[in-house]
Write a protein that holds these residues in place. Structure first.
Motif, PDB file in Angstrom:
ATOM      1  N   SER A 187       0.840  -1.202   0.000  1.00  0.00           N
ATOM      2  CA  SER A 187       0.000   0.000   0.000  1.00  0.00           C
ATOM      3  C   SER A 187       0.875   1.252   0.000  1.00  0.00           C
ATOM      4  CB  SER A 187      -0.930   0.006   1.209  1.00  0.00           C
ATOM      5  OG  SER A 187      -0.190   0.027   2.420  1.00  0.00           O
ATOM      6  N   LEU A 188       0.389   2.296  -0.691  1.00  0.00           N
ATOM      7  CA  LEU A 188       1.131   3.540  -0.843  1.00  0.00           C
ATOM      8  C   LEU A 188       0.496   4.648  -0.023  1.00  0.00           C
ATOM      9  CD1 LEU A 188       1.703   3.509  -4.719  1.00  0.00           C
ATOM     10  CD2 LEU A 188       3.304   2.813  -2.935  1.00  0.00           C
ATOM     11  N   LYS A 189       1.333   5.538   0.499  1.00  0.00           N
ATOM     12  CA  LYS A 189       0.842   6.702   1.222  1.00  0.00           C
ATOM     13  C   LYS A 189       1.663   7.911   0.810  1.00  0.00           C
ATOM     14  CE  LYS A 189       0.045   8.670   5.827  1.00  0.00           C
ATOM     15  NZ  LYS A 189       0.118   8.453   7.298  1.00  0.00           N
ATOM     16  N   ARG A 190       0.972   8.993   0.437  1.00  0.00           N
ATOM     17  CA  ARG A 190       1.653  10.232   0.112  1.00  0.00           C
ATOM     18  C   ARG A 190       2.008  10.946   1.415  1.00  0.00           C
ATOM     19  NH1 ARG A 190      -1.478  14.457  -3.537  1.00  0.00           N
ATOM     20  NH2 ARG A 190      -1.146  12.822  -5.124  1.00  0.00           N
ATOM     21  N   LEU A 191       3.297  11.251   1.601  1.00  0.00           N
ATOM     22  CA  LEU A 191       3.766  11.854   2.848  1.00  0.00           C
ATOM     23  C   LEU A 191       3.951  13.360   2.758  1.00  0.00           C
ATOM     24  CD1 LEU A 191       6.555   9.329   3.929  1.00  0.00           C
ATOM     25  CD2 LEU A 191       4.182   9.417   4.715  1.00  0.00           C
ATOM     26  N   ARG A 192       4.365  13.843   1.584  1.00  0.00           N
ATOM     27  CA  ARG A 192       4.774  15.241   1.510  1.00  0.00           C
ATOM     28  C   ARG A 192       4.714  15.741   0.069  1.00  0.00           C
ATOM     29  NH1 ARG A 192       7.720  19.225   3.795  1.00  0.00           N
ATOM     30  NH2 ARG A 192       9.181  20.360   2.462  1.00  0.00           N
ATOM     31  N   THR A 193       4.196  16.956  -0.096  1.00  0.00           N
ATOM     32  CA  THR A 193       4.309  17.653  -1.369  1.00  0.00           C
ATOM     33  C   THR A 193       5.664  18.333  -1.393  1.00  0.00           C
ATOM     34  OG1 THR A 193       1.928  18.042  -1.468  1.00  0.00           O
ATOM     35  CG2 THR A 193       3.321  19.410  -2.872  1.00  0.00           C
ATOM     36  N   MET A 194       6.474  17.992  -2.374  1.00  0.00           N
ATOM     37  CA  MET A 194       7.844  18.501  -2.434  1.00  0.00           C
ATOM     38  C   MET A 194       7.942  19.652  -3.419  1.00  0.00           C
ATOM     39  SD  MET A 194       9.911  14.865  -2.383  1.00  0.00           S
ATOM     40  CE  MET A 194      11.455  15.578  -1.806  1.00  0.00           C
ATOM     41  N   LYS A 195       8.880  20.538  -3.159  1.00  0.00           N
ATOM     42  CA  LYS A 195       9.151  21.605  -4.101  1.00  0.00           C
ATOM     43  C   LYS A 195       9.854  21.033  -5.320  1.00  0.00           C
ATOM     44  CE  LYS A 195       9.378  25.288  -0.676  1.00  0.00           C
ATOM     45  NZ  LYS A 195      10.145  26.438  -0.140  1.00  0.00           N
ATOM     46  N   GLU A 196       9.801  21.781  -6.406  1.00  0.00           N
ATOM     47  CA  GLU A 196      10.369  21.304  -7.663  1.00  0.00           C
ATOM     48  C   GLU A 196      11.846  20.964  -7.525  1.00  0.00           C
ATOM     49  OE1 GLU A 196      10.989  22.856 -12.278  1.00  0.00           O
ATOM     50  OE2 GLU A 196       9.904  24.084 -10.822  1.00  0.00           O
ATOM     51  N   ASN A 197      12.560  21.679  -6.664  1.00  0.00           N
ATOM     52  CA  ASN A 197      14.000  21.484  -6.549  1.00  0.00           C
ATOM     53  C   ASN A 197      14.404  20.665  -5.330  1.00  0.00           C
ATOM     54  OD1 ASN A 197      13.914  23.476  -4.366  1.00  0.00           O
ATOM     55  ND2 ASN A 197      13.669  24.972  -6.013  1.00  0.00           N
ATOM     56  N   GLU A 198      13.458  20.023  -4.644  1.00  0.00           N
ATOM     57  CA  GLU A 198      13.803  19.157  -3.517  1.00  0.00           C
ATOM     58  C   GLU A 198      14.295  17.802  -4.014  1.00  0.00           C
ATOM     59  OE1 GLU A 198      10.849  20.705   0.074  1.00  0.00           O
ATOM     60  OE2 GLU A 198      10.761  18.648  -0.625  1.00  0.00           O
ATOM     61  N   ASP A 199      15.248  17.243  -3.290  1.00  0.00           N
ATOM     62  CA  ASP A 199      15.775  15.929  -3.644  1.00  0.00           C
ATOM     63  C   ASP A 199      16.095  15.130  -2.397  1.00  0.00           C
ATOM     64  OD1 ASP A 199      15.989  15.363  -6.503  1.00  0.00           O
ATOM     65  OD2 ASP A 199      17.255  17.151  -6.577  1.00  0.00           O
ATOM     66  N   LEU A 200      15.761  13.844  -2.422  1.00  0.00           N
ATOM     67  CA  LEU A 200      16.129  12.910  -1.360  1.00  0.00           C
ATOM     68  C   LEU A 200      17.557  12.463  -1.603  1.00  0.00           C
ATOM     69  CD1 LEU A 200      15.402  10.963   1.012  1.00  0.00           C
ATOM     70  CD2 LEU A 200      14.545   9.379  -0.724  1.00  0.00           C
ATOM     71  N   ILE A 201      18.460  12.674  -0.609  1.00  0.00           N
ATOM     72  CA  ILE A 201      19.871  12.322  -0.823  1.00  0.00           C
ATOM     73  C   ILE A 201      20.433  11.374   0.220  1.00  0.00           C
ATOM     74  CG2 ILE A 201      20.297  14.521  -1.981  1.00  0.00           C
ATOM     75  CD1 ILE A 201      22.047  15.229   0.539  1.00  0.00           C
ATOM     76  N   GLY A 202      19.727  11.157   1.352  1.00  0.00           N
ATOM     77  CA  GLY A 202      20.296  10.291   2.369  1.00  0.00           C
ATOM     78  C   GLY A 202      19.393  10.158   3.581  1.00  0.00           C
ATOM     79  N   THR A 203      19.942   9.561   4.645  1.00  0.00           N
ATOM     80  CA  THR A 203      19.209   9.387   5.905  1.00  0.00           C
ATOM     81  C   THR A 203      20.142   9.718   7.069  1.00  0.00           C
ATOM     82  OG1 THR A 203      19.798   7.046   6.190  1.00  0.00           O
ATOM     83  CG2 THR A 203      17.831   7.539   4.882  1.00  0.00           C
ATOM     84  N   LEU A 204      19.534  10.026   8.211  1.00  0.00           N
ATOM     85  CA  LEU A 204      20.314  10.341   9.397  1.00  0.00           C
ATOM     86  C   LEU A 204      19.450  10.122  10.631  1.00  0.00           C
ATOM     87  CD1 LEU A 204      22.924  11.558  10.695  1.00  0.00           C
ATOM     88  CD2 LEU A 204      21.787  13.798  10.517  1.00  0.00           C
ATOM     89  N   ASN A 205      19.892   9.223  11.512  1.00  0.00           N
ATOM     90  CA  ASN A 205      19.223   9.004  12.794  1.00  0.00           C
ATOM     91  C   ASN A 205      17.711   8.805  12.648  1.00  0.00           C
ATOM     92  OD1 ASN A 205      21.707   9.326  14.078  1.00  0.00           O
ATOM     93  ND2 ASN A 205      21.405  11.526  14.370  1.00  0.00           N
ATOM     94  N   GLY A 206      17.317   7.939  11.727  1.00  0.00           N
ATOM     95  CA  GLY A 206      15.908   7.620  11.552  1.00  0.00           C
ATOM     96  C   GLY A 206      15.108   8.658  10.797  1.00  0.00           C
ATOM     97  N   GLN A 207      15.778   9.626  10.180  1.00  0.00           N
ATOM     98  CA  GLN A 207      15.094  10.638   9.392  1.00  0.00           C
ATOM     99  C   GLN A 207      15.669  10.688   7.985  1.00  0.00           C
ATOM    100  OE1 GLN A 207      13.573  14.268  11.653  1.00  0.00           O
ATOM    101  NE2 GLN A 207      15.533  13.924  12.678  1.00  0.00           N
ATOM    102  N   LEU A 208      14.879  11.208   7.052  1.00  0.00           N
ATOM    103  CA  LEU A 208      15.319  11.386   5.680  1.00  0.00           C
ATOM    104  C   LEU A 208      16.049  12.710   5.558  1.00  0.00           C
ATOM    105  CD1 LEU A 208      11.922  10.356   4.075  1.00  0.00           C
ATOM    106  CD2 LEU A 208      13.942   8.900   4.256  1.00  0.00           C
ATOM    107  N   LEU A 209      16.979  12.779   4.612  1.00  0.00           N
ATOM    108  CA  LEU A 209      17.691  14.019   4.321  1.00  0.00           C
ATOM    109  C   LEU A 209      17.322  14.487   2.919  1.00  0.00           C
ATOM    110  CD1 LEU A 209      21.272  13.232   5.681  1.00  0.00           C
ATOM    111  CD2 LEU A 209      19.621  14.836   6.670  1.00  0.00           C
TER     112      LEU A 209
END
Length: 399
Positions: A187-209
């Motif tokens: 199952s899929l869930k939408r978590l966040r509307t991202m800005k055009e220039n946002e990018d997922l690059i990593g993780t840290l202490n249980g959070q996304l970067l």
């Protein structure tokens, strides 16, 4: 096209019972007898298709019409399709290792003892199978107006996290979102509307970067400036995002896009400043930091930091007039000019791309073709010559 791809993937599922188990390997050369510890911590998974006795790769057919999932046995140095059907030619959808070729784009990763096959572009989806290719099932498939942005994904023991581009067909507009997928139910869930220039690059202490342009800065030029001048004003910021989609109020750090390139490897944050000629490596988990200052890194053009792995990274750059290109290996605080090309314009020189980190050894593609070798990690960072390489034999359709 969607229906055709769905039919092909359904056929692959029905054929999953024919999947080949990776050969039992002798640990004479590689000490991989202990299974890799399966971490449940949130981490990036793209490009991490490693099994307990080797690694999985995607191999293009000679004509480019299809791709095969190969398992590279670390002890025998043989790469074979993940298929055990007797007499199979491995060249069409009847083979469990077969995948469609261009224009599709696939990627592999392993997670919790399972093999995952992702597909971007048109028929965006992710499939799941056992490490031997059996028990394949469709984990999820996006809608016709949705596309996986790229292969950058994070995961913990419950969910996958990734970016999706959605098209509003009526308005002809595109928007970017952060999604998560339940690894059990799909199952899929939408978590966040991202800005055009946002990018997922990593993780840290249980959070996304994520990185994004600063809110008060635009890359669009005003009437009195050029695009280059506008680009030089762009500031990029690094934020944390919770696994529920909430972004931190303040950034961890920021930099000018025109001056600096960044990359992540685990908790290590690499910052290559081509104006100051510095490479700074920060462990975001501990705060420890190391900076290398080198005149060879100063005042360069088209500079990048590539695929950091196991405490090292590859830096690529060019002279201002593009007449010269350099690539350097960084490891243990030292910078070494490499004989191998990582990113460059000459297709005949070697590329030196790390495909999988097997501990003391790397699976490496030495050329812009499909020239797979096994290289000791210490030899890779020492820029040892090809005489140290252990060639991988390809057993695949058309080889």
């Amino acid at each position: 096209m969607k229906k055709q791809a769905a039919a092909i993937l359904l056929a692959l599922t029905l054929l999953a019972g024919c999947a080949r188990s990776p050969a039992q390997s002798s640990p004479d050369l590689f000490d991989l007898s202990e299974p890799e510890e399966q971490s449940t911590a949130l981490r990036m998974v793209a490009g991490a298709a490693k099994g307990t006795q080797g690694a999985y790769i995607l191999h293009n057919s000679p004509d480019g019409n299809f791709r095969s999932i190969l398992f590279v046995d670390a002890a025998t140095h043989i790469a074979e399709p993940v298929c055990s059907r007797e007499g199979c030619a491995h060249n069409d959808e009847s083979c469990s290792a077969w995948l469609p070729g261009y224009p599709q784009s696939q990627f592999l990763f392993t997670l919790g003892g399972r093999l995952y096959i992702g597909q971007t572009r048109e028929e965006s989806c992710v499939w799941e199978a056992g490490e031997n290719g059996e028990e394949r099932r469709l984990l999820f498939q996006l809608s016709e107006n949705q596309t996986l942005l790229d292969a950058e994904m994070a995961a913990d023991d419950q969910y996958l996290y990734f970016q999706v581009v959605e098209e509003n067909m009526e308005l002809g507009e595109y928007r970017r979102f952060l999604y998560r997928c339940d690894l059990q139910t799909g199952s899929l869930k939408r978590l966040r509307t991202m800005k055009e220039n946002e990018d997922l690059i990593g993780t840290l202490n249980g959070q996304l970067l994520i990185t994004q342009f600063a809110d008060d800065i635009t890359a669009s030029p005003s009437d009195n400036e050029t695009w280059l001048e506008a680009w030089r004003r762009v500031v990029v910021e690094l934020y944390t995002v919770s696994t529920e989609g909430a972004r931190s109020a303040e950034p961890l750090c920021s930099w000018r896009e025109s001056e600096q390139r960044v990359a992540m490897s685990g908790s290590l944050f690499y910052q290559f400043n081509g104006v100051q000629g510095t490479l700074t490596v920060t462990d975001l988990a501990t705060g420890e930091e190391q900076t290398v200052q080198d005149e060879r890194l100063r005042d360069v053009y088209d500079f990048w930091i590539e695929a950091p792995a196991a405490g090292g990274a590859v830096l690529t750059m060019a002279s201002r007039d593009q007449s010269q290109h350099w690539w350097y290996l960084y490891h243990d605080g030292e910078l070494r000019e490499s004989r191998y090309e990582y990113r460059g314009l000459d297709r005949d020189v070697q590329q030196n791309l790390i495909l999988a980190d097997l501990g003391d050894w790397y699976l490496v593609n030495r050329s812009r073709g499909q020239d797979y070798v096994l290289v000791r990690s210490q030899d890779y960072w020492a820029d040892a010559g090809p005489e140290q390489d252990v060639p991988v034999t390809i057993v695949a359709a058309g080889e």
